[in-house]
Design an enzyme around this catalytic site. Structure first.
Site, PDB file in Angstrom:
ATOM      1  N   CYS A  89     -22.086  -0.080 -29.348  1.00 29.58           N
ATOM      2  CA  CYS A  89     -21.751   0.039 -27.936  1.00 29.58           C
ATOM      3  C   CYS A  89     -20.966   1.321 -27.711  1.00 29.58           C
ATOM      4  CB  CYS A  89     -21.013  -1.188 -27.431  1.00 29.58           C
ATOM      5  SG  CYS A  89     -19.738  -1.760 -28.519  1.00 29.58           S
ATOM      6  N   GLY A  90     -21.473   2.404 -28.261  1.00 34.31           N
ATOM      7  CA  GLY A  90     -20.875   3.709 -28.018  1.00 34.31           C
ATOM      8  C   GLY A  90     -19.464   3.789 -28.567  1.00 34.31           C
TER       9      GLY A  90
END
Lengths: 295, 133
Positions: A89-90
């Site tokens: 998720c980044g």
């Protein structure tokens, strides 16, 4: 120069990856909507809680229970670091961890003792490398599908029990505030001693008069004693919900990026593939023609 | 009769927000009714039923599991620990709650926690009899 077969396999594997990232993005989008709704639904309670607490605490200048007034020291700091249970998720997890790490390092440089409770496995994995000794507990919420108030209340009870046991003086909550899909702000929030929003008295002088005649049922202290732990649970709950929304938002945008990157790569590889295929055909033609001419 | 503003919120969501005529609040020291121009009060709630009548005369009852009520400037705010519409409350859930409370009483070691658990049990039983479940 890779052979045609190599290129074909490479393209199909990138395509498979693209399908996965695309699916993850869509799942995140659906989950984000739900998480965002939950975060928004919890907002009124937290806001009203703040207002009520400000009202009650206004009459308790300086004194009050330990949760409000503090222990009078600030030697031992507890950092409650809330992160996600999953990666991909980044920079979501790392940005929260970075904020917590900076805080921990600067506190330790001042000679304070730091203790860390990790909520969420990803934060634990990242913090463990540097703060193995400081981490006192890992709370996993992996099995929890939708965060309910009970989950937050449990964490709050845990923290308060430690506070009552004199294990720390100041507690700070780390989480990511959800602004939008592309913007999540890592935030540090002090929960113990409670930070009371500046009472409305300064804003609305008319209300100050009312506060003076407030009736309490039962006693003010008793209400405050049960209101404060509740407030901590609410803060934790809010942090968890904001975090959940931020996580899905971060995942959605990073998976969107990944899908786009995969698309670019497929395009590039396809051009290389076509070019080398044509080069091969041309080569074969030349061979045939020159062979025929030689006869 | 005049209407005033009433908010009922639980941690999960906002259950009601709007103008009401009257609200009966189950405080730990007994039920009280809030009408317009009520004096500012801050009260702790016991598990019980909140009855209220909105400005169009519609009556509603909601079960709350403790919380706080705050009256000031003709705004009543109830911060409920948990709130369920009475129609949705089933006997089984309440019985489970009572059973849990009984276990709490049995398990409690310190005198004050035992007393608190006993109080809670008492309140839950009251709710049950009040609702004739």
């Amino acid at each position: 120069m890779p052979s045609l077969k190599d290129l074909r396999t490479r393209i199909s594997s990138v395509k498979a990856t693209q399908k996965i990232t695309k699916a993850m993005q869509m799942v995140a989008a659906a989950k984000l909507r739900r998480a965002q709704m939950a975060a928004e639904a919890a907002r009124p309670y937290a806001e009203r809680m703040d207002a009520v607490l400000a009202n009650v605490a206004a009459g308790q200048a300086g004194g009050g229970p330990a949760l409000l007034a503090g222990t009078g020291k600030d030697d031992v700091h507890l950092l409650v670091v809330c992160t996600a249970e999953r990666g991909l998720c980044g920079a979501f997890n790392s940005s929260i961890v970075r904020l917590a790490r900076e805080r921990a390092v600067s506190l330790m440089a001042l000679g304070k003792t730091v203790k860390i409770i990790c909520v969420g496995k990803k934060g634990y994995d990242q913090l463990r490398r540097q703060f193995e000794k400081q981490i006192i507990e890992l709370i996993e919420l992996r099995s929890v599908r939708y965060i309910g108030f009970e989950n937050a209340a449990e964490i709050a009870r845990n923290v308060i029990a430690r506070y009552d046991g004199g294990q720390f003086d100041v507690a700070t909550l780390f989480f990511s505030r959800f602004r939008s899909v592309i913007l999540q702000i890592p935030t540090a929030l002090q929960i113990i001693p409670a930070q009371i929003p500046v009472a409305d008295a300064t804003v609305k002088p008319a209300e100050a008069k009312d506060q003076a005649v407030y009736e309490y049922e039962p006693e003010e202290n008793e209400i405050l004693a049960s209101l404060l732990p509740r407030n901590i649970a609410v803060q934790v709950f809010r942090a968890l919900l904001e975090n959940a929304a931020s996580e899905q938002g971060a995942r959605m945008s990073s998976m969107d990026n990944a899908t786009r990157n995969a698309g670019d790569m497929i395009k590039k590889q396809t051009i290389v593939y076509n070019r080398s295929r044509q080069a091969m055909i041309t080569k074969e033609l030349i061979e045939i023609i020159s062979g025929a001419e030689a006869l | 009769m005049a209407a005033f503003h009433f908010d009922l919120v639980s941690p999960e969501r906002l259950l009601f927000s709007g103008a009401v005529e009257s609200v009966v609040v189950p405080s730990v020291e007994g039920e009280f009714m809030v009408l317009k121009d009520h004096a500012p009060v801050m009260a702790m709630l016991k598990p019980g039923v909140v009855h209220f009548e909105d400005d169009k005369g519609g009556k509603r009852n909601l079960f709350v599991r403790g919380g706080f009520a705050d009256v000031a400037n003709n705004v009543l705010t109830i911060l409920a620990e948990q709130a369920i519409a009475l129609e949705d409350l089933d006997t089984a859930a309440l019985d489970l709650e009572i059973k849990n409370a009984e276990e709490d009483v049995a398990d409690a070691k310190a005198e004050d926690t035992r007393q608190r658990a006993a109080e809670r049990l008492e309140q839950l039983r009251e709710v049950k009899t009040a609702l004739k479940l």
